[in-house]
Design an enzyme around this catalytic site. Structure first.
Site, PDB file in Angstrom:
ATOM      1  CG  ASP A   1      89.608  72.552 -15.654  1.00 53.62           C
ATOM      2  OD1 ASP A   1      90.568  73.080 -15.347  1.00 53.62           O
ATOM      3  OD2 ASP A   1      88.656  72.743 -14.919  1.00 53.62           O
TER       4      ASP A   1
HETATM    5  C1  BGC Z   1      89.102  75.004 -12.725  1.00 52.56           C
HETATM    6  C2  BGC Z   1      88.919  75.861 -14.183  1.00 52.56           C
HETATM    7  C3  BGC Z   1      90.134  76.731 -14.271  1.00 52.56           C
HETATM    8  C4  BGC Z   1      91.412  76.190 -14.146  1.00 52.56           C
HETATM    9  C5  BGC Z   1      92.777  77.254 -14.472  1.00 52.56           C
HETATM   10  C6  BGC Z   1      90.488  74.323 -12.581  1.00 52.56           C
HETATM   11  O1  BGC Z   1      90.791  73.973 -11.337  1.00 52.56           O
HETATM   12  O2  BGC Z   1      88.244  73.968 -12.915  1.00 52.56           O
HETATM   13  O3  BGC Z   1      87.737  76.445 -14.155  1.00 52.56           O
HETATM   14  O4  BGC Z   1      89.812  77.652 -15.212  1.00 52.56           O
HETATM   15  O5  BGC Z   1      91.434  75.381 -12.949  1.00 52.56           O
HETATM   16  O6  BGC Z   1      92.834  77.899 -13.012  1.00 52.56           O
END
Ligand code: BGC
Length: 768
Positions: A317
């Site tokens: 992530d």
């Molecule tokens: C979130 C994810 C997301 C990613 C990309 C992160 O902050 O936890 O769920 O897919 O950002 O936007």
């Protein structure tokens, strides 16, 4: 001594070559369920891999946000910066980009952006490897203007309608591909077992079976049987695993999940989704049992690969590899953070803004601290998904898909989903539906906004820029005015999210109407900005509701919220209550249809709605939680939901009373619409075992089916209960079936069957 350095280098290099050769020769054909031709893909991946330099390989493992390759200042901000783009793709061989600059783009603008990116990748690089672009699509394609934005996942779960999950998947896939993007970061399979968590609405609720079913059906819709089809995408399961259970309720804070609970509750939805063919997985951004998601070798490699047989690739992530050093303090340097994550099983780093991951991993490999086989493994997995998606054949947007974008039929599916996702939890004296000639006061902070029906991941990350919402979608207020005529509606907000606004005028207005419709709930948020300290609905809103109730006029409460905020104080005095959570872009129309009887509510709560801040139950409680003075007393239980008609269950039968361990049991039940209105109805089947070697839920959801019934109509439903559904995680943390008596229940009906077989030795597990 002086030979040690170079010799070691030579030794590890030759070892690496040997391992590569073994890998190349022996690695089995990819059998991802996401493609029709795993063997061919495998061949293509090997051929390409053999031509790649180490730098090109590490580039493939690097994912950057679009901001990193965009102009950041001036009137041009947000547009691609050619120099930065070329630096990323040509110099650093970056293989993946994600995200939108700030907010959504039109299909045409996306097409231009993706075309420029793929032009650089396929025309200016040596090996012409296309970019894999990924985007968040929690309730439809967040970042494309005018996309069909569905009810949030918590609402989709409340529909208990698998066909709708599949339809949503198919529509979102088409609209994302129409935007030139082939990869979505969805579905979310985290379980909402901590109602304070700000991402509850992104989940399919608290139950693993419901989550697994909705997730697998969504994947079927989004991927079909071949993600290479022009209107399909690759899905990404997230956030693997245990993210949703923070002890203190705050986003990205510690979860403690014993292995039995992990295997019983949190892993199964992911396992089912892997079986359904999802080719990518995103890591838990937080930590479980003191181990951050990106560092968890046991979960990422032993369980995900070894037990679940996942063949795709794992992406971190946002910034989370560096976070092993920065946020979690488990790595002593950014370099060590990269080594830990890559060796634990992370194949791609969502870096997202610089080349630190690239530089550090290159150094680590050159120094022999990360072996070449691991790089080849990660890159093979990433390239395989690119081949499966057909990106090597055509990485460009398919302009032909635009005609299917946000079509009328997608919109009507969305409206249906919204209607089926709003739960009628109280309806004293059958007060709802209201007659269309009634005079109503509409009040409350969420009555006249689109953002509070949609929540985060809508047009922007936080979803809170109301001015960017489509002008043609009605707020609840507007939809009510459209339904019963403006002259029948008075609107005074009475309160904002947390302060009163001219309460006296609002109360005064209530005196002149037949009913008050009060829209309460939450402002819009995503992730950590949505943290709260108290699950209780803000005092101002409760006061507004109490003041309205005191007028003596019947009050209908509508809760628009991303998690179940506590409202016990106003439940008794309200006539009717709709828990609408976040019903999406068509929520206004859906609410007006339900309130005025043009739609019959059929949703059921996918999460146990708490009554007290310190009594946060789950429906699948154990025996001890309801005995010896303990009472299970939520506001509304999981699965609760009313209709304007009535349904009766009868003739529950099982095809066997005694079955050998390992055999299925089939339950049949009849459901009849005994009321006067047609309606949809989800039949929920629960299973419980009387005694087990570990304490266990009294009942667990093990089947559901949604049917549509005319007044007087009946349908016979069949549920096959598999041996897996009779199993549980025993004392020794392994899945077992313990012979004994099981109870199947549907509504008030129940039947028992016995599983026969050799009794399980209670002490066997203790010896491990
Ligand atoms: C979130 C994810 C997301 C990613 C990309 C992160 O902050 O936890 O769920 O897919 O950002 O936007």
């Amino acid at each position: 001594m002086r030979f040690v350095g170079p010799r070691r280098k030579i030794t590890s290099l030759s070892a690496a070559i040997a391992v590569v050769l073994i890998y190349v020769v022996l690695s089995p054909a990819r059998t991802s369920a996401a493609t029709k031709d795993g063997g061919k893909v495998n061949f293509e991946v090997r051929a390409l891999l053999s031509k790649m330099t180490l730098e090109e390989k590490i580039g493939q493992m690097t994912q950057l946000t679009i901001q990193a390759v965009s102009i950041t200042k001036g009137p041009e901000a947000g547009q691609l910066d050619t120099k930065k783009l070329e630096e990323a793709i040509v110099k650093y061989h970056v293989g993946s980009l994600l995200n939108a600059y700030d907010s959504s783009l039109s299909v045409g603008d996306w097409d231009n952006v993706i075309t420029r990116i793929q032009d650089v990748a396929t025309k200016e690089t040596r090996l012409k490897i296309p970019i894999l672009y990924g985007i968040d699509a929690i309730h439809g394609e967040t970042y494309t203007k005018g996309a069909t934005l569905f009810p949030q996942p918590l609402n989709m779960a409340a529909t208990f309608n698998k066909r709708l999950a599949e339809r949503e998947g198919a529509i979102t896939a088409l609209e994302t591909r129409a935007s030139g993007i082939p990869w979505i970061f969805y579905p979310v399979l985290d379980l909402a077992r901590q109602p304070l968590w700000s991402r509850v609405y992104e989940t399919f609720g608290e139950d693993p079976y419901l989550s697994a079913q909705m997730g697998a059906n969504y994947i079927r819709g989004a991927q079909g049987d071949d993600i290479g089809a022009p209107d399909k995408v690759a899905t990404c399961l997230k956030h693997y695993v245990g993210y949703s259970f923070p002890l203190d309720g705050k986003d990205r804070t510690p979860a403690w999940i014993p292995r039995r609970m992990m295997k019983e509750m949190f892993l199964p939805p992911f396992e089912k989704a892997v079986k359904a063919g999802a080719p990518t997985v995103m890591c838990n951004s937080s930590e479980v049992n003191g181990i951050p998601g990106d560092a968890n070798y046991y979960l990422l490699t032993k369980v995900l690969r070894g037990e679940m047989k996942f063949k795709g690739f794992v992406v971190s992530d946002w910034g989370d590899i560096e976070n092993l050093y920065k946020r979690f303090g488990i790595a002593s340097s950014p370099e060590e953070a990269v080594r830990i994550a890559v060796m634990a099983g992370v194949d791609m780093s969502m870096v997202p803004s610089d080349y630190s991951f690239y530089d550090l991993l290159l150094k680590l490999v050159k120094e022999g601290k990360v072996p070449m086989w691991r790089i080849n493994q990660a890159v093979s997995r990433i390239l395989a998904v690119k081949f499966e998606l057909g990106l090597f054949k055509n990485p460009y947007p398919d302009r032909g898909l635009e005609k299917g974008f946000a079509s009328a039929s997608s919109d009507s599916t969305n409206l249906q989903a919204a209607e089926e996702s709003i739960t009628l939890v109280k309806n004293a004296d059958h007060f709802l539906p209201l007659a269309k000639n009634m005079k109503v006061l509409v009040s409350g902070p969420t009555a006249n906004l689109l953002s509070t029906m949609n929540g985060g991941w809508t047009i922007t990350w936080q979803g809170n820029v109301e001015s960017l919402y489509p002008a043609d979608k009605p707020t609840p207020l507007k939809a009510i005015e459209d339904k019963i005529g403006k002259s029948n509606v008075t609107y005074l907000p009475g309160a904002s999210y947390d302060s009163l606004i001219d309460l006296d005028s609002a109360v005064g207005a209530a005196k002149n109407v037949d009913a008050v419709i009060l829209f309460l709930g939450e402002h819009t948020y995503a992730e950590t900005p949505g943290n709260i300290n108290d699950l209780t609905l803000p005092e101002a809103q409760l006061k507004l509701a109490e003041a309205m109730i005191e007028t003596g006029k019947p009050v209908v409460v509508v809760m628009l919220e991303g998690r179940p905020r506590i409202i016990d104080r106003i439940v008794g005095g309200s006539k009717s209550i709709l828990v609408a959570f976040l019903p999406g872009m068509d929520g206004g129309e859906a609410l007006a249809n339900i309130i005025f009887g043009d739609a019959n509510p059929s949703a059921k709560l996918p999460i146990t709605y708490p009554r007290y801040v310190n009594a946060l139950y789950h429906y699948d409680h154990t025996l001890a939680e309801v005995q010896g003075g303990n009472v299970f007393e939520p506001q509304w239980n999981f699965g609760h939901g009313l209709s304007y008609t009535t349904f009766k269950y009868s003739d529950l039968t099982l095809d066997a009373e005694n079955v050998k361990k390992g055999k299925t049991v089939t339950a049949t039940v009849k459901v009849t619409n005994t009321g006067k209105m047609a309606g949809e109805h989800a039949v929920l089947l629960y299973l419980g075992q009387k005694y087990r070697q570990v304490t266990h839920p009294v009942d667990r959801l093990e089947g559901f089916e949604k049917v549509s019934l005319q007044p007087g109509e009946a349908k016979l439903l069949k549920f096959v209960i598999s041996p897996e559904q009779m199993s549980f995680i025993g004392i020794d943390n392994e899945r077992i079936i313990e012979p004994g008596v099981f109870r199947v229940s549907v509504g008030d009906l129940s039947k028992e069957f016995t599983v026969t077989g050799k009794p399980v030795d209670y002490f066997k597990g203790f010896s491990r």
